[in-house]
Scaffold this motif. Structure first.
Motif, short mmCIF file in Angstrom:
data_model
loop_
_atom_site.label_atom_id
_atom_site.label_comp_id
_atom_site.label_asym_id
_atom_site.label_seq_id
_atom_site.Cartn_x
_atom_site.Cartn_y
_atom_site.Cartn_z
N PHE A 14 -2.18 -2.60 -10.30
CA PHE A 14 -2.86 -1.47 -9.67
C PHE A 14 -2.33 -0.17 -10.26
O PHE A 14 -1.15 0.06 -10.34
N GLN A 15 -3.23 0.68 -10.67
CA GLN A 15 -2.88 1.98 -11.20
C GLN A 15 -3.77 3.01 -10.53
O GLN A 15 -4.91 2.74 -10.17
N VAL A 16 -3.21 4.21 -10.35
CA VAL A 16 -3.97 5.27 -9.69
C VAL A 16 -5.20 5.63 -10.50
O VAL A 16 -6.29 5.82 -9.96
N ALA A 17 -5.06 5.76 -11.83
CA ALA A 17 -6.18 6.19 -12.66
C ALA A 17 -7.29 5.16 -12.72
O ALA A 17 -8.44 5.52 -12.92
N ALA A 18 -6.93 3.87 -12.58
CA ALA A 18 -7.94 2.82 -12.66
C ALA A 18 -7.57 1.72 -11.69
O ALA A 18 -6.89 0.77 -12.04
N ALA A 247 -0.58 8.60 -2.83
CA ALA A 247 -0.32 8.87 -1.41
C ALA A 247 -1.33 8.15 -0.52
O ALA A 247 -1.04 7.86 0.65
N ASP A 248 -2.51 7.84 -1.05
CA ASP A 248 -3.51 7.11 -0.28
C ASP A 248 -3.04 5.72 0.11
O ASP A 248 -3.58 5.11 1.04
N TRP A 249 -2.05 5.19 -0.59
CA TRP A 249 -1.55 3.85 -0.27
C TRP A 249 -0.87 3.80 1.10
O TRP A 249 -0.54 2.72 1.58
N ARG A 250 -0.68 4.94 1.72
CA ARG A 250 -0.09 4.98 3.07
C ARG A 250 -1.14 4.65 4.13
O ARG A 250 -0.78 4.42 5.28
N LYS A 251 -2.40 4.62 3.75
CA LYS A 251 -3.48 4.38 4.71
C LYS A 251 -3.81 2.88 4.77
O LYS A 251 -4.00 2.23 3.74
N ILE A 252 -3.93 2.36 5.98
CA ILE A 252 -4.24 0.94 6.16
C ILE A 252 -5.58 0.60 5.53
O ILE A 252 -5.73 -0.44 4.88
N ILE A 354 -11.29 3.88 -4.46
CA ILE A 354 -11.32 3.43 -3.08
C ILE A 354 -11.79 4.57 -2.19
O ILE A 354 -11.34 5.71 -2.33
N VAL A 355 -12.70 4.26 -1.27
CA VAL A 355 -13.23 5.27 -0.35
C VAL A 355 -12.48 5.18 0.98
O VAL A 355 -12.34 4.10 1.56
N ASP A 356 -12.00 6.31 1.46
CA ASP A 356 -11.38 6.37 2.79
C ASP A 356 -12.46 6.62 3.83
O ASP A 356 -13.63 6.88 3.49
#
Length: 374
Positions: A14-18, A247-252, A354-356
């Motif tokens: 998993f990478q932030v850019a892709a 930082a989005d990885w903190r969201k369930i 990924i959409v929050d």
């Protein structure tokens, strides 16, 4: 020295850019562990009617809570591991290890700690969950907050020492099964933020500042809005963002999206591709198109942003592999590199955003417009 062949390797990065992408073909499986002298072993429960009738009443209540879900959905399945009750801490831990072995034979989305787990057992469960996720098994642990946070995207820590449901008190560990059931039942396009908990009449009292501090510390907390109790914000225990993370990885919800993707890639490649096709360029492109089709499905389900998905043979990694094998690549075109034979290895890159869920709102109301309309 020749390189060890070993087991077929499935590398998912998993990478932030892709963001690496794909999806579970199923969702909503909960794992529970209870201690009882009866019905020991692994049970597959699709409804509360299948709960073993000879379990203790407290265990039955714990399991029933997991099936409750929320107004956004309910879990589709509960895997129940019943282990032997032991008075000795060491023997209890050994019994728990046996229960985890049973659960390793099935696929789980969320695992709740036993309602009477000791500190040593909480440590064991946390370590086990991290090891499972390192192996691309996408279980997430729901546990009470301890002295220090786990600081991990796969560990969700409920920080509610005592709650009140009607006239009864409920502890944090007793409520972990309920939370696991809620999280497993949330549809792909929604988050658990603001999920109502109608049975709770009291939760931990916190000021707004204390609520924000708890959430920032990676704690899943509950609040009351004057009418009902609800989940304040759907966060896991991750606080320290890794160098290649977000930082989005903190969201369930975001982690659930990543896990949907990991599950699909792992199970699809292991079950339908490893050892079953010649490693040709055409077959690689077939796999690429299959993955891309699923990513586009995720776009329609609110997991990935529309139009953001892609999947292709990874030119850079394939080029580096050819160099490591002593292949002279200086005169090869890009297409020749992509079509070159790569032994047993398949190098792909895929991604999507990924959409929050909608959780924060700012609405400007013009009082003059309202007055004119009146």
């Amino acid at each position: 020295m020749a390189e060890s062949i070993g087991l077929p390797k499935l590398k998912i990065s998993f990478q932030v850019a892709a963001q690496t992408v794909a999806n579970r073909s199923k969702k909503g499986y909960v794992g529970l562990i209870v201690r009882d002298t009866n019905a020991q072993g692994l049970h597959k429960l699709s409804s509360t009617t299948l709960i073993p009738s000879n379990l203790g009443e407290e265990n039955k209540t714990y399991i029933q809570r997991a099936f409750t879900g929320s107004d956004r959905g309910t879990p589709s399945l509960v895997y129940l591991a019943v282990i032997a009750p032991n008075g000795l801490e060491e023997e209890g831990t050994q019994a728990l290890e046996g229960g985890l072995k049973l659960l390793e034979s099935v696929s789980l989305d969320y695992l709740a700690v036993p309602r009477d787990a000791s500190p040593e057992e909480l440590t064991l469960l946390t370590t086990w969950t991290k090891a499972q996720r390192e192996a691309y098994r996408t279980v997430k642990l729901v546990r009470p907050f301890g002295k220090a946070g786990s600081d991990h995207m796969g560990i969700i820590e409920l920080d509610e020492p005592t709650m009140t449901a009607g006239a009864a008190s409920v502890t944090g560990p007793e409520y972990c099964g309920r939370m696991a059931g809620i999280l497993a039942g949330i549809p792909m396009g929604m988050s658990c933020t603001n999920v109502p908990l109608p049975e709770l009449t009291a939760v931990t009292a916190r000021t707004v500042e204390e609520q924000e501090a708890a959430i920032d510390a990676g704690k899943l907390i509950l609040v009351r809005d004057g009418m009902k109790a609800k989940i304040a914000r759907g966060v896991n225990s991750l606080v320290t963002i890794p160098p290649d993370g977000s930082a989005d990885w903190r969201k369930i919800k975001v982690v659930e999206g990543l896990d949907l993707i990991t599950y699909f890639l792992r199970t699809t490649i292991e079950d339908s591709w490893v050892g079953q096709y010649p490693n040709t360029y055409d077959n690689k492109q077939l796999l690429v198109s299959f993955i891309l089709e699923y990513l586009q499905y995720l776009e329609g389900q609110g997991v990935l942003n529309p139009g953001s998905s892609y999947c292709e043979i990874d030119y850079d990694r394939q080029l580096n592999w050819l160099k490591s094998q002593g292949v002279e690549v200086a005169d090869l075109t890009r297409q020749q590199v992509l079509e070159y034979q790569t032994g047993t290895w398949v190098f792909l890159r895929c991604g999507g955003r990924i959409v929050d869920a909608m959780e924060d709102f700012e609405v400007l109301v013009n009082p003059m417009s309202l007055a004119m309309a009146a």
